[in-house]
Design an enzyme around this catalytic site. Structure first.
Site, short mmCIF file in Angstrom:
data_model
loop_
_atom_site.label_atom_id
_atom_site.label_comp_id
_atom_site.label_asym_id
_atom_site.label_seq_id
_atom_site.Cartn_x
_atom_site.Cartn_y
_atom_site.Cartn_z
N THR A 334 39.19 59.88 31.79
CA THR A 334 39.08 61.25 32.41
C THR A 334 40.26 61.74 33.28
OG1 THR A 334 37.78 62.73 33.96
CG2 THR A 334 37.71 60.32 34.25
N HIS A 386 29.15 46.64 37.18
CA HIS A 386 29.30 45.29 37.81
C HIS A 386 28.07 44.26 37.02
CE1 HIS A 386 31.18 42.18 39.94
NE2 HIS A 386 31.20 42.81 41.26
#
Length: 415
Positions: A334, A386
């Site tokens: 993006t 994560h």
């Protein structure tokens, strides 16, 4: 007679919202012509007539939710003149039409005396009541047609008017209630289906993933030199502009090959590591952010990436993206820099586990070989899940992107 039904909408999409009727009851429709437009969670689709005829009736209105296979209209293939005439209601027979007079080419409507402005200039308007207010009025024996309000009223403060009309139905003050601190400078807009889906997916991404972001900065000197030196020839040969996205797409693919867990997704208790590189590129469209996918980006040249990006961006602006253009991305890029963003934290595009954020280029003082020099710098950000990507791997991924951008010739070696 034949039914107009909601067509198949694509994988995992079972319903849609009627965005617009392109034809109205009584219109002639040709086979293969679009009669309505549907809004799904991802793209807009047209409903096509399978045969010629006349749209005799509309079963579902604009804004209604419909499911795959549901009937939304009826098509009369006979298109008889009698049926067409039966759908036309003569104006002279409509009892609820106000007094109408012609003034040149403009038709003006004279409001009834009960809703004309009073002598003081304070406008009076019929009460637009909600279902709950109408129910309350019926129970209390109130004729809402006799209740008028000023423009300062909203649906939230209509109740006091009704209450006052119960206690003092004949008082003129009912027409001119004084309500302090009321404002009429607010606007309510219903969220589109796409905006609701975007909101839902972004919140889900933050709630379901162990969302973390790491940052770095890139010296854009070398890329700018290559781009300025080659962009005219590039445009002449390939008919496409040489932008920054092709450099970052190539650098991203190189980093994904080095750190493959960022090109994966979680499915229940398994990690699905993908060996193909379908890079989603976030594009701002009128109805909200969309992420069309550049397929097999590792096999494309700079020119092919720029051409494909231009094609997808054009379709996004024209609202003609198909589901196949949006599905199956493995990683997303993006670029908030095109809008002037200097620094941001991108949100994961689930079920992907990584997204790279680009930002604006800004000249800043940096240290080089013991000297302070001015260089065009860009902050870059990597948000990652994560749960399967460790911090060390994420940091090294971003460093790899930085190295490849600062040494564009290395992108050739990455293939």
């Amino acid at each position: 007679m034949s039914d107009i039904r909601v067509p198949e909408l694509g994988e995992s999409i079972v319903d849609a919202t009627i965005l617009n009727w392109l034809k109205k009851a009584g219109d002639t429709v040709a086979a293969g012509e679009a009669v309505a437009e549907l809004e799904t969670d991802k793209v807009n689709l047209e409903v096509i007539a399978e045969e010629s005829g006349m749209l005799s009736s509309v079963k579902k209105g604009v804004g209604e939710t419909v499911r795959v296979g549901e009937v939304i209209g009826i098509l009369d293939s006979s298109s008889s003149k009698e049926l067409r005439q039966s759908l036309e209601v003569p104006v002279a027979n409509r009892e609820d039409v106000a007094s109408v007079k012609k003034e040149g080419s403009v038709t003006s409507v004279t409001p009834p005396p009960s809703v004309r402005p009073n002598a003081s200039g304070q406008g009076l308007f019929p009460l637009r009541s909600t279902p709950s207010i109408r129910k309350e009025a019926r129970e209390r024996g109130i004729d809402l047609s006799q209740v008028v309000i000023t423009p300062r009223h909203t649906t939230d403060n209509v109740a006091p008017v009704v209450e006052q009309s119960v206690a003092h139905p004949a008082r003129e003050s009912v027409s001119h209630p004084v309500i302090p601190d009321q404002r009429n400078d607010e606007e309510r807009q219903k969220m589109t289906r796409r905006r609701l889906t975007i909101a839902k997916r972004l919140v889900e991404a933050q709630h379901t993933a162990a969302h973390l972001t790491t940052y770095n900065e890139v010296d854009m000197t070398s890329v700018l030199e290559v781009r300025n030196r080659r962009k005219a020839k590039f445009k002449e040969i390939y008919g496409a502009s040489l932008g920054f996205m092709s450099f970052f797409t190539k650098a991203t693919v190189g980093a994904l090959k080095a750190y493959p867990l960022l090109n994966a997704e979680i499915q229940e208790d398994e990690m699905v590591i993908k060996r193909h590189y379908d890079i989603g590129v976030a594009v701002a469209a009128e109805g909200g952010l969309v992420v069309p996918v550049i397929r097999n980006a590792d096999r494309l040249s700079f020119a092919e990436i720029e051409k494909e990006l231009a094609r997808l961006a054009k379709k996004a602006r024209e609202n003609t993206l198909g589901l196949s253009d949006l599905q199956g991305g493995t990683f997303t890029i993006t670029n908030g820099g095109v809008f002037g963003s200097l620094f941001s934290t991108p949100i994961l595009n689930a079920p992907q586990v990584g997204i790279l954020g680009m930002h604006g280029i800004q000249e800043r003082p940096v240290a080089r070989d013991g000297q302070v020099v001015i260089r065009p710098m860009m902050y870059i950000a990597l948000s990652y899940d994560h749960r399967i990507v460790d911090g060390a791997e994420a940091v090294q991924f971003l460093v790899k992107v930085k190295q490849l951008i600062e040494d564009p010739e290395a992108l050739l070696l990455e293939g």
